[in-house]
Design an enzyme around this catalytic site. Structure first.
Site, short mmCIF file in Angstrom:
data_model
loop_
_atom_site.label_atom_id
_atom_site.label_comp_id
_atom_site.label_asym_id
_atom_site.label_seq_id
_atom_site.Cartn_x
_atom_site.Cartn_y
_atom_site.Cartn_z
N THR A 195 0.81 -1.31 0.43
CA THR A 195 -0.20 -0.06 -0.08
C THR A 195 1.06 1.36 -0.24
OG1 THR A 195 -0.58 -0.18 2.52
CG2 THR A 195 -1.32 -0.87 0.63
N LYS A 250 3.38 -6.86 3.75
CA LYS A 250 3.61 -5.28 3.48
C LYS A 250 3.69 -4.83 5.02
CE LYS A 250 0.41 -3.42 3.51
NZ LYS A 250 -0.50 -2.15 4.45
N THR A 286 -0.20 -3.52 11.97
CA THR A 286 -0.81 -4.11 10.39
C THR A 286 -0.52 -4.56 9.61
OG1 THR A 286 -2.27 -1.89 11.69
CG2 THR A 286 -2.27 -2.22 9.61
N GLU A 297 5.80 4.61 7.63
CA GLU A 297 5.13 6.12 6.84
C GLU A 297 6.43 7.21 7.52
OE1 GLU A 297 0.85 6.45 6.99
OE2 GLU A 297 0.72 5.06 5.65
N THR A 304 -10.36 8.22 2.25
CA THR A 304 -10.97 7.70 1.83
C THR A 304 -11.39 7.29 0.53
OG1 THR A 304 -12.69 8.92 3.35
CG2 THR A 304 -12.34 6.90 3.34
#
Lengths: 413, 413
Positions: free
Chosen positions: B165, B191, B202, B287, B413
């Protein structure tokens, strides 16, 4: 400052409260000077004195397992119900400084005692700033002399200035409160910004009134209103070593607040609005914050409700979405799930500014344009309903901004 | 990829492990295609098939109270000890999607079953991406046809690509493991990035081996190594609705791993190093991360030690200081105090990269230049010693960067 203090829809000014431009209640004098801790001539040392010999006070401290020297000294060496002065400095937290730090705090207290004639046990301390560096006690003692000479009944502005660190805005108010028994004054000076969390946040707040209270009433009023204000805010989920709230009542108005009277109720309402607005200002000024969120969680288990609300308020993903005005409500769901592990399936509803986005744990179709507009506001409200009833809580939180990162990656020891 | 996978000092390559450029162990084929979930022609759908009829597997899931549909379907409708295929997609988490989401997950499973001839109970699912949006199941079913046609024994790269992602780097390895009983292969695709925390983060991670294992051995090896890897990392303290780790063993090497044998031990060491390095890569790729921290906390109470370590790892103040290469160790003290409330005085020692900065809860004089240099490294180690002995834990964490804010305030979103 008039008519500009109560700005949030979450802390409305009661009708019997009037905003003043500034100034302290009768019986108080304050000052703020530059003693060189911060350098650059910025004010960094504040002195607050109550001249009423009948003064009572009440204090709330951080619950951190690491307590700064000023907290330890105020808690253990003062009569916290009869404080008559406060020495507060910014630029140095005097935390994790061991025996030397305690000695510096005591030296500060003694110097203030010599200047003011107030017994050292009546002098509370507050410090904020860098952790782990010894307090420059000689500079502070020197500075106190100057501060003492500048004590004035409208010195609250200078005092508030002296306790700021990364705060962008001054956080103070001066109010009149109309009670059945007569009019009293209420003022407060606070500092906040980073490290604001759970048990009333990394902040200092000093509150003064000229009402005539007994110490139990002072304690009751402060306890209740702190739980609804500084205990309900989070900038970054961090709990400080130095959080301190001190309420002092000079009694100089002669307006007596009897326990369980209308006067007590009304004064409590005024104090509640005052501290909630200050708490919201702290969140608004959360380092680099653009928007403030309020998450309300309902359910049947008080502990679950609290954990879920804290998790949403402290989620960097929720905070970053709030910053960006991104209606990414899935992150609210994720935060709830992370808070309440091993409890699937959770059948929760989520609404943002009244737009229902999720029901019984499943996404709904909703008006995405209405939601996108709603999350662009300065204050955004999230309602989470877990199953069951009887428990409800709220947490106010700031967003996560580039400026937070800048401030906190460059703020140096 | 050769000689470049094991890069961290915290996950050393065992001598009996050799890195390969890529490729799957015997008995496995994989592919990754673009089915249009992400748009822009990016790969977003991966298929992994084990052709060994004796395959065994073991699975670990997130402990979130909000479980995504693929987690629920894999947990409740599969034989998790005998998975023979995995369908994984990125771009949509199929979480908080209710009954419709469960039906979509089952439809995906059935489509893969028709294509591969594997019973639906043998097909595990993994999804990652946005929460609260229904899965475009028709696109996935269409895409699976293409993915099935592209299954190859060196398809691990495409498969790894399809599950990314916001990951900036691919996270995969292909290894040979020399065991007393013979040589086996080990490969993995993972990932990570945002939302990485507590109970294994996550992330999705798929691990393959051609060793011949019974299901208890697979379960033991995966359980122990996940606890030392994905359970010990935090990017942002957030727990995902979708975390899934699946180990599959084809048995096609014929090298049997007997319980409590040297083979089991050696294979465990290889799996341990593999998952630790993958976990560290996830943290490194947190990130926008620039640096990785490792906090080790020692003490006498396992629960206290864990809370303190998590608090340091998840503190945005510590993370921002790590990002800025700021030796602001006071924030470590503050995080410990916040984690262990009402337990003052805490007499802790802190050392950063071997530079002792704090002893028994008080700041020390130290070589500030040495410390300033140490915190400029890519990997920074913090050691916190609470009083007492017998308990120790570690958490790996990323820093907090401007890019984290950018990614997470604009990811929509």
């Amino acid at each position: 400052m008039s008519a500009r203090f109560f700005t949030s829809r979450w802390a409305e000014r009661p009708d019997h409260v009037t905003e003043l431009a500034g100034g302290l209640p009768r019986g108080f004098r304050a000052s703020g000077v530059a003693c060189g801790i911060k350098g650059g001539g910025e004010r960094d040392l504040g002195l607050l004195v109550c001249d009423g010999p009948e003064a009572v006070s009440s204090v709330r401290f951080t619950r951190s397992g690491v307590l700064a020297a000023p907290v330890l000294v105020t808690r253990d060496r003062c009569d916290v119900h009869h404080l008559r002065a406060v020495v507060a400095n910014s630029g140095n937290a005097n935390a994790v400084t061991g025996t030397e730090g305690l000695e510096s705090a005591v030296a500060t207290q003694l110097a203030a005692s010599r200047l003011t004639g107030i017994d050292a046990r009546g002098i509370g301390l507050g410090s904020t700033g860098v952790i782990g560096v010894q307090l420059p006690v000689d500079q502070i003692v020197d500075g106190l002399g100057g501060a003492h000479g500048k004590l004035r009944d409208d010195g609250d502005g200078d005092f508030a200035e002296a306790i700021r660190t990364t705060d962008k805005t001054a956080k103070r108010a001066s109010l009149t409160v109309a009670l059945p028994a007569g009019e009293v004054r209420l003022s407060a000076q606070a500092k906040g910004a980073g490290m604001i969390s759970p048990n009333h946040a990394t902040m200092l707040c000093f509150v003064q009134t000229d009402a005539l209270l007994d110490e139990e009433t002072a304690d009751l009023l402060l306890g209740v209103t702190v739980r609804r204000s500084f205990d309900r805010i989070s900038v970054d989920g961090q709990l400080s070593t130095n959080d301190t709230v001190i309420l002092m009542a000079s009694g100089e108005s002669g307006v007596r607040i009897e326990p369980e009277s209308d006067d007590e109720l009304r004064l409590g309402e005024a104090l509640d609005a005052l501290l909630r607005q200050l708490a919201l200002m702290i969140v608004h000024d959360g380092e680099g914050a653009r928007r403030v969120g309020r998450v309300v969680v309902q359910g049947e288990d008080g502990e679950q409700v609290e954990r879920a609300a804290r998790a949403v308020a402290n989620s960097p993903l929720v905070k970053a979405a709030l910053h960006g005005g991104d209606p990414n409500w899935g992150r609210v769901a994720q935060a709830i799930g992370g808070a309440l592990i091993d409890s699937a399936p959770l059948l929760f509803d989520i609404a943002i500014e009244g737009v229902q986005v999720c029901s019984a744990g499943a996404a709904l179709r909703f008006d995405s344009r209405a939601l996108a507009q709603a999350v662009q506001r300065d204050e955004v409200e999230y309602l989470v309903a877990l199953t069951g009833e009887g428990a409800e809580t709220e947490v106010f939180f700031s967003d996560l901004s580039h400026e937070y990162v800048t401030i906190n990656s460059e703020y140096t020891t």
